[in-house]
Design a protein around this motif. Structure first.
Motif, PDB file in Angstrom:
ATOM      1  N   LEU A   8      36.508   9.802 -85.020  1.00 46.61           N
ATOM      2  CA  LEU A   8      37.935   9.798 -84.728  1.00 46.61           C
ATOM      3  C   LEU A   8      38.226  10.625 -83.477  1.00 46.61           C
ATOM      4  CD1 LEU A   8      39.122  10.548 -88.366  1.00 46.61           C
ATOM      5  CD2 LEU A   8      39.343   8.365 -87.198  1.00 46.61           C
ATOM      6  N   PRO A   9      39.292  10.272 -82.753  1.00 53.25           N
ATOM      7  CA  PRO A   9      39.688  11.120 -81.621  1.00 53.25           C
ATOM      8  C   PRO A   9      40.233  12.448 -82.130  1.00 53.25           C
ATOM      9  CG  PRO A   9      41.314   9.391 -81.997  1.00 53.25           C
ATOM     10  CD  PRO A   9      40.157   9.101 -82.912  1.00 53.25           C
ATOM     11  N   PRO A  10      40.200  13.483 -81.303  1.00 48.88           N
ATOM     12  CA  PRO A  10      40.710  14.786 -81.750  1.00 48.88           C
ATOM     13  C   PRO A  10      42.222  14.780 -81.904  1.00 48.88           C
ATOM     14  CG  PRO A  10      40.146  14.863 -79.420  1.00 48.88           C
ATOM     15  CD  PRO A  10      39.690  13.521 -79.928  1.00 48.88           C
ATOM     16  N   VAL A  11      42.691  15.475 -82.911  1.00 51.01           N
ATOM     17  CA  VAL A  11      44.124  15.564 -83.163  1.00 51.01           C
ATOM     18  C   VAL A  11      44.640  16.906 -82.663  1.00 51.01           C
ATOM     19  CG1 VAL A  11      43.720  16.477 -85.501  1.00 51.01           C
ATOM     20  CG2 VAL A  11      45.914  15.423 -84.958  1.00 51.01           C
ATOM     21  N   ARG A  12      45.830  16.896 -82.121  1.00 53.03           N
ATOM     22  CA  ARG A  12      46.484  18.143 -81.696  1.00 53.03           C
ATOM     23  C   ARG A  12      47.469  18.527 -82.794  1.00 53.03           C
ATOM     24  NH1 ARG A  12      47.721  18.572 -75.336  1.00 53.03           N
ATOM     25  NH2 ARG A  12      47.765  20.723 -76.038  1.00 53.03           N
ATOM     26  N   VAL A 183      44.487   3.566 -96.175  1.00 49.80           N
ATOM     27  CA  VAL A 183      45.784   3.330 -95.531  1.00 49.80           C
ATOM     28  C   VAL A 183      46.204   4.559 -94.727  1.00 49.80           C
ATOM     29  CG1 VAL A 183      48.249   3.040 -95.976  1.00 49.80           C
ATOM     30  CG2 VAL A 183      46.581   1.617 -97.179  1.00 49.80           C
ATOM     31  N   LEU A 184      46.078   5.733 -95.344  1.00 54.18           N
ATOM     32  CA  LEU A 184      46.450   6.965 -94.639  1.00 54.18           C
ATOM     33  C   LEU A 184      45.541   7.192 -93.434  1.00 54.18           C
ATOM     34  CD1 LEU A 184      47.138   9.300 -97.707  1.00 54.18           C
ATOM     35  CD2 LEU A 184      48.828   8.299 -96.156  1.00 54.18           C
ATOM     36  N   LEU A 189      44.862   7.075 -87.510  1.00 53.88           N
ATOM     37  CA  LEU A 189      44.311   6.508 -86.271  1.00 53.88           C
ATOM     38  C   LEU A 189      45.410   5.955 -85.377  1.00 53.88           C
ATOM     39  CD1 LEU A 189      41.028   4.591 -87.191  1.00 53.88           C
ATOM     40  CD2 LEU A 189      41.309   6.313 -85.398  1.00 53.88           C
ATOM     41  N   LEU A 190      46.367   5.259 -85.972  1.00 57.53           N
ATOM     42  CA  LEU A 190      47.460   4.697 -85.186  1.00 57.53           C
ATOM     43  C   LEU A 190      48.308   5.798 -84.552  1.00 57.53           C
ATOM     44  CD1 LEU A 190      48.535   1.831 -87.614  1.00 57.53           C
ATOM     45  CD2 LEU A 190      47.564   1.545 -85.330  1.00 57.53           C
TER      46      LEU A 190
END
Length: 499
Positions: A8-12, A183-184, A189-190
């Motif tokens: 997954l891409p990193p989340v801020r 789903v979550l 991701l979206l």
């Protein structure tokens, strides 16, 4: 080996203090805390820890809810959360114990009592981490409720002897939990799509379809559309339960769209226009929701990085860790890392970055590219460390580029071999980074045009990626003659390397 790409891409994420404030403001959490403080020595609970029915009207009134069936349901829900999160401790009724005044009544049931749990004091005195830990327990409890079976015809499940036929439910708890988590995860991701630009609400039909419709299916079949409709209605119920804990902002399905009782809504709404599709439900993760979903992913063993994870790590871990981050996330991670090295000084930080950038492994070119980006953020104070590597074959080229960009003087011109080496290293890094094709093509053509007879010389460069880069240049160069020269040079490079 190049750096392993995270799933997954990193989340801020928001700061823990901000997230803790959001947790304390979640409506269901607020009600649970209120009831935990309201409960006293006379408060009675049933065998499952639930608030006895006689106390529900008073509990609802304390929460400012109407004294009706709906208010009692909300109060009961908040009570369960208070117990599940340790805000209240339940003392189970002893076997055979009867409440005061019950006498010999056959209808009387044993009742237990409650006391304040250890976590209740943490609501006012605990750290943000304490608050978030309690909230995560609450999220787990609500998640379990959301995946519980729907008992519309509970009486049909009860046998003559009073036993419950759970097999008749056709309910797989693991499958239900896995579906909701999926789903979550898709919603997560979206939300992170396009470097965080995709944080708007998602239509419920599209979210349901993302779990049901196969990727290689063109026009969905009627059976698939029916499954999507059923999933939408299940998700509608689940998001209504999840919203009060603060994980999502949810606009429910418009009840006017229910055509006939027992008939699902039209799943073709996934293709409806924007004005209409909002009536079929819209959902988005809140900042607290991003935190909560990521926490569940980490617990399940999913690689779900967050910006700031690398701030206290070594420079080698930093450069490998941001290898495939989107540019804004990589920049933010570098800034946090440099801020953490404030007491160390820019020179020492730059020296650590440069040392970590060395290497002949597959991931080394991309490390050097990110090292160059990190040095740009380190500022002019890093100059002594950069000058110290001017004679280094692997780092001398990027050092000269950095010094030129900072207007430094007395920079020795690079040897020709270093120019070619830097060209190969730069293209190798961009190939590993999976950059835009147009940008990569422009880089290839620009570097090869800077030196006459480029392909006559570059195949001799002693770089592990020389042959691979030249083959890529042969594919990417728009000039047919230059592309042919690149392919010839690639063959010479492979022959020279013995491969």
């Amino acid at each position: 080996m190049s750096a392993e790409r995270p799933t997954l891409p990193p989340v801020r994420l928001h700061s823990e203090a901000e997230l803790a404030r959001d947790a304390l403001a979640a409506p269901l959490f607020v009600r649970a805390v209120k009831l935990a403080r309201w409960a006293g020595p006379d408060t009675r609970v049933g065998a499952g820890g639930e608030l006895v029915e006689a106390h529900l009207p008073a509990a609802a009134e304390h929460l400012g809810l109407p004294a009706d069936e709906e208010g009692a349901a909300y109060a009961s829900e908040a009570w369960r959360l208070a117990v599940d999160t340790g805000l209240l401790d339940v003392t189970d009724p002893e076997e055979g114990e009867l409440p005061d005044g019950a006498g010999g009544s056959e209808e009387a049931e044993a009742e237990g009592t409650v006391t304040a749990g250890e976590n209740l004091a943490l609501i006012t005195s605990g750290s943000p981490q304490d608050i978030l830990s309690i909230w995560l327990d609450g999220l787990d409890a609500v998640h379990a409720d959301a995946t519980a079976p729907v008992l519309d015809d509970f009486a049909d499940l009860v046998g003559e002897d009073g036993s419950i036929d759970f097999d008749a439910l056709d309910w797989d708890p693991e499958a239900e939990a896995e579906f909701l988590d999926g789903v979550l995860g898709n919603l997560y991701l979206l939300t992170l799509a396009d470097n965080g630009a995709g944080d708007g609400p998602v239509p419920l039909p599209a979210l349901a379809a993302s779990m049901i419709v196969p990727d290689d299916m063109g026009e969905p079949t009627d059976d698939i559309l029916e499954q999507v409709s059923e999933a939408m209605m299940r998700l509608d119920d689940q998001f209504r339960l999840l919203e009060p804990i603060g994980i999502v902002a949810y606009q429910p399905v418009d009840e006017a769209l229910m055509v006939e009782e027992g008939e699902p809504v039209d799943a073709s709404a996934a293709g409806a226009d924007e004005e209409d599709v909002t009536r079929y439900g819209m959902v988005k993760l809140t900042p607290l929701g991003l935190y909560g979903v990521r926490a569940r992913m980490l617990e399940a063993g999913v690689d779900a990085p967050a910006v700031g994870d690398l701030a206290d790590k070594g420079a080698d871990t930093l450069l490998d860790g941001i290898a495939h981050h989107p540019e804004p996330a990589a920049r933010a991670e570098i800034q946090l890392w440099l801020a953490g090295r404030g007491s160390q000084g820019a020179v020492a930080a730059a020296a650590e970055l440069l040392a970590a950038a060395r290497g002949t492994d597959e991931g080394a070119p991309l490390r050097r590219l990110h090292c160059q980006q990190a040095l740009a953020l380190a500022g002019a104070e890093a100059e002594p460390a950069v000058r110290a590597v001017l004679g280094d074959q692997e780092l001398g080229g990027l050092a000269r580029v950095w010094l030129a960009e900072h207007g430094a003087t007395d920079v020795p011109p690079p040897p020709e071999a270093m120019i070619f080496w830097l060209a190969i290293d730069t293209i190798a890094a961009q190939l590993d980074a999976d950059g835009e094709l147009d940008e990569l093509q422009g880089l290839v053509e620009g570097l090869s045009a800077q030196h006459s007879g480029f392909f006559d010389e570059v195949w001799r460069v002693d770089h592990p990626a020389t042959a691979d880069v030249l083959e890529a240049m042969g594919r990417l160069h728009s000039d047919k003659k230059a592309a042919k020269e690149a392919r010839k040079a690639a063959f010479k490079a492979r022959s020279r390397a013995g491969g």
